[in-house]
Write a protein that holds these residues in place. Structure first.
Motif, mmCIF file in Angstrom:
data_model
loop_
_atom_site.group_PDB
_atom_site.id
_atom_site.type_symbol
_atom_site.label_atom_id
_atom_site.label_comp_id
_atom_site.label_asym_id
_atom_site.label_seq_id
_atom_site.Cartn_x
_atom_site.Cartn_y
_atom_site.Cartn_z
ATOM 1 N N PHE A 5 -2.354 18.848 -1.705
ATOM 2 C CA PHE A 5 -2.976 17.183 -1.844
ATOM 3 C C PHE A 5 -1.341 16.306 -2.097
ATOM 4 O O PHE A 5 -0.142 16.766 -2.538
ATOM 5 N N PRO A 6 -0.992 16.042 -0.326
ATOM 6 C CA PRO A 6 0.384 15.243 -0.644
ATOM 7 C C PRO A 6 0.411 14.326 -1.808
ATOM 8 O O PRO A 6 -0.006 13.085 -2.315
ATOM 9 N N ILE A 7 2.308 13.923 -2.603
ATOM 10 C CA ILE A 7 1.980 13.394 -3.263
ATOM 11 C C ILE A 7 1.883 12.281 -3.106
ATOM 12 O O ILE A 7 1.300 10.908 -3.585
ATOM 13 N N THR A 8 2.626 11.852 -2.046
ATOM 14 C CA THR A 8 2.477 10.486 -1.827
ATOM 15 C C THR A 8 0.991 10.023 -1.522
ATOM 16 O O THR A 8 0.080 10.667 -0.543
ATOM 17 N N ARG A 9 0.877 8.799 -1.835
ATOM 18 C CA ARG A 9 -0.248 8.122 -2.005
ATOM 19 C C ARG A 9 -0.952 6.354 -0.925
ATOM 20 O O ARG A 9 -0.391 5.610 -2.414
ATOM 21 N N ASN A 10 0.057 5.959 0.429
ATOM 22 C CA ASN A 10 -0.117 5.235 0.483
ATOM 23 C C ASN A 10 -1.150 3.936 0.381
ATOM 24 O O ASN A 10 -0.551 2.585 0.447
ATOM 25 N N ARG A 11 -2.553 4.941 0.223
ATOM 26 C CA ARG A 11 -3.831 3.612 -0.079
ATOM 27 C C ARG A 11 -3.039 3.197 -1.966
ATOM 28 O O ARG A 11 -4.064 2.133 -1.818
ATOM 29 N N ARG A 12 -2.749 3.242 -2.803
ATOM 30 C CA ARG A 12 -2.368 2.794 -3.515
ATOM 31 C C ARG A 12 -2.481 0.734 -3.766
ATOM 32 O O ARG A 12 -2.228 0.723 -3.861
ATOM 33 N N LEU A 13 -1.173 1.437 -2.291
ATOM 34 C CA LEU A 13 -0.890 -0.585 -2.385
ATOM 35 C C LEU A 13 -1.671 -0.767 -1.583
ATOM 36 O O LEU A 13 -1.389 -2.184 -1.428
ATOM 37 N N ARG A 14 -2.610 -0.555 -0.919
ATOM 38 C CA ARG A 14 -3.674 -1.245 -0.712
ATOM 39 C C ARG A 14 -5.167 -1.766 -1.089
ATOM 40 O O ARG A 14 -5.867 -1.823 -0.928
ATOM 41 N N ARG A 15 -4.962 -1.139 -2.594
ATOM 42 C CA ARG A 15 -5.984 -1.346 -3.157
ATOM 43 C C ARG A 15 -7.157 -2.733 -3.746
ATOM 44 O O ARG A 15 -8.156 -2.318 -4.206
ATOM 45 N N SER A 16 -6.140 -3.727 -3.945
ATOM 46 C CA SER A 16 -7.071 -4.919 -3.495
ATOM 47 C C SER A 16 -6.173 -6.236 -2.564
ATOM 48 O O SER A 16 -5.291 -5.976 -2.214
ATOM 49 N N ALA A 17 -6.877 -7.099 -2.997
ATOM 50 C CA ALA A 17 -6.488 -8.679 -1.722
ATOM 51 C C ALA A 17 -5.200 -9.059 -2.711
ATOM 52 O O ALA A 17 -4.451 -9.088 -2.068
ATOM 53 N N SER A 18 -5.013 -8.701 -4.133
ATOM 54 C CA SER A 18 -3.884 -9.156 -4.338
ATOM 55 C C SER A 18 -2.687 -8.610 -4.291
ATOM 56 O O SER A 18 -1.386 -8.827 -4.378
ATOM 57 N N LEU A 19 -2.936 -7.273 -4.095
ATOM 58 C CA LEU A 19 -1.498 -6.418 -4.156
ATOM 59 C C LEU A 19 -1.240 -6.216 -2.455
ATOM 60 O O LEU A 19 -0.706 -6.678 -1.999
ATOM 61 N N ARG A 20 -2.333 -6.389 -1.407
ATOM 62 C CA ARG A 20 -2.245 -6.691 -0.469
ATOM 63 C C ARG A 20 -1.178 -8.377 0.301
ATOM 64 O O ARG A 20 -0.479 -7.687 0.901
ATOM 65 N N SER A 21 -1.625 -9.441 -0.764
ATOM 66 C CA SER A 21 -0.772 -10.497 -0.494
ATOM 67 C C SER A 21 0.364 -10.281 -1.069
ATOM 68 O O SER A 21 0.964 -10.724 -0.579
ATOM 69 N N MET A 22 0.175 -9.362 -1.850
ATOM 70 C CA MET A 22 1.904 -9.420 -3.038
ATOM 71 C C MET A 22 2.932 -8.975 -1.558
ATOM 72 O O MET A 22 3.778 -8.721 -1.801
ATOM 73 N N LEU A 23 2.517 -7.951 -1.176
ATOM 74 C CA LEU A 23 3.440 -6.959 -0.793
ATOM 75 C C LEU A 23 3.418 -7.192 1.142
ATOM 76 O O LEU A 23 3.905 -6.442 2.006
ATOM 77 N N ARG A 24 3.176 -8.377 1.787
ATOM 78 C CA ARG A 24 2.871 -8.765 2.900
ATOM 79 C C ARG A 24 4.119 -8.938 3.541
ATOM 80 O O ARG A 24 4.710 -9.646 2.904
#
Length: 332
Positions: free
Chosen positions: A3-22
């Motif tokens: 399984f890939p080590i990189t999990r890009n979904r980690r940074l999309r798992r909450s609205a707050s995270l998505r907002s922080m990284l927009r």
């Protein structure tokens, strides 16, 4: 590893995270709202092909400006439907005509608003072209005389600056138009007035509803000898470079949606602010689809405007400005 080590979904798992990284955001300060002014009293006539956009007489314009200011929009772009038209568009540079009246009034009502004057002849000529027409007697073909047209565009720009315009936005695509207008403004004592050049303006099918709004459809032929071929990208660089060398303060790409690659190219190549014009058909298609229940209007509009910002546009001319400003306030 299975399984890939990189999990890009980690940074999309909450609205707050998505907002922080927009990475990009649309702000109400990004919008320039186009307005169509006309003569008369009590005129608030909806443009059939552009739901929610109106021809406004001066008394109705005051109400419109009050709403624009209340929404936090910082700039308007003025188009006019004049009382008369002729072969040389003399109502464009008539100090008493509707565009000049509107500019002066807006600066009185809301001095903080940045007022941009569209500077062209097509709305003011009886033939609907953006310059002076000469008929070639041997071929019977009408030609737009570039250099004669420049003289009239300079007169128009100076008249608009005298009325109080903060920015002159020449949309005619004549060769040398920025240099001519810059010289004319400077000689008339308006060296502080900026020029927002319609640097890359394509001969596009996306202008149809605007011609309905501005009553500016050509009475014969088309504008392909002065507006750009939609197939060309390298030519866009040449056009923009000419405007930079001639003294433009902003570069514009029109239309926006089908030409975001050109917006990005100009942003990468030049250090002037780049403006995207979200034109009439782009607006009307969304309105029509939303009216039929086919799309979520708010979601589509905000995503479209965000795409223009992501492409690099610093400012967006859009008929959606008032609606978008309301939606952004709701989300704040």
């Amino acid at each position: 590893m299975t399984f890939p080590i990189t999990r890009n979904r980690r940074l999309r798992r909450s609205a707050s995270l998505r907002s922080m990284l927009r990475e990009h955001a649309v702000r109400v300060e990004d919008f320039i709202y186009p307005i169509f002014v006309t003569h008369g009293e009590g005129v608030r006539e909806q443009i059939p092909s552009m739901p929610g956009v109106y021809h406004l007489s001066m008394d109705q314009l005051k109400l419109e400006i009050e709403e624009v200011v209340s929404l936090g929009i910082k700039s308007v772009l003025i188009f006019g439907v004049p009382s008369y038209k002729d072969a040389v568009g003399s109502s464009a540079y008539d100090d008493q005509e509707i565009v000049q009246q509107a500019i002066a009034a807006i600066k009185q009502w809301a001095p903080q608003l940045v007022v941009i004057a569209d500077t062209c002849l097509c709305q003011f000529t009886d033939h609907g072209h953006c310059g002076v027409i000469h008929m070639n007697e041997s071929t019977g073909v009408a030609d737009i005389n570039n250099d004669e047209s420049l003289q009239l565009l300079v007169k128009t720009a100076v008249s608009q600056a005298k009325a109080g315009a903060d920015i002159i936005a020449p949309s005619n695509m004549m060769d040398g138009y920025v240099a001519a207008i810059r010289q004319g403004l400077d000689e008339a004592g308006f060296s502080d007035i900026a020029i927002m050049a319609y640097s890359v303006k394509y001969a596009s099918a996306f202008y149809g509803p605007f011609r309905d709004a501005a009553h500016s459809a050509p009475q014969f032929g088309d504008r392909k000898t002065y507006q750009m071929d939609p197939a060309n990208a390298i030519e866009a660089l040449r056009e923009a470079e000419s405007d930079v060398e001639e003294g433009a303060d902003f570069l514009m790409v029109k239309p926006a949606l089908a030409y975001l690659d050109i917006v990005r190219t100009l942003v990468d190549q030049f250090d002037l602010p780049v403006v995207a014009y979200n034109v009439s058909a782009e607006y009307s298609m969304v309105k029509a689809a939303a009216a039929n229940g086919w799309v979520d209007e708010k979601a589509i509009v905000l995503e479209t405007l965000l795409g223009m910002k992501r492409a690099g546009a610093q400012l967006i001319i859009t008929y959606h400005a008032k609606d978008a400003a309301r939606w952004l306030k709701e989300e704040a």
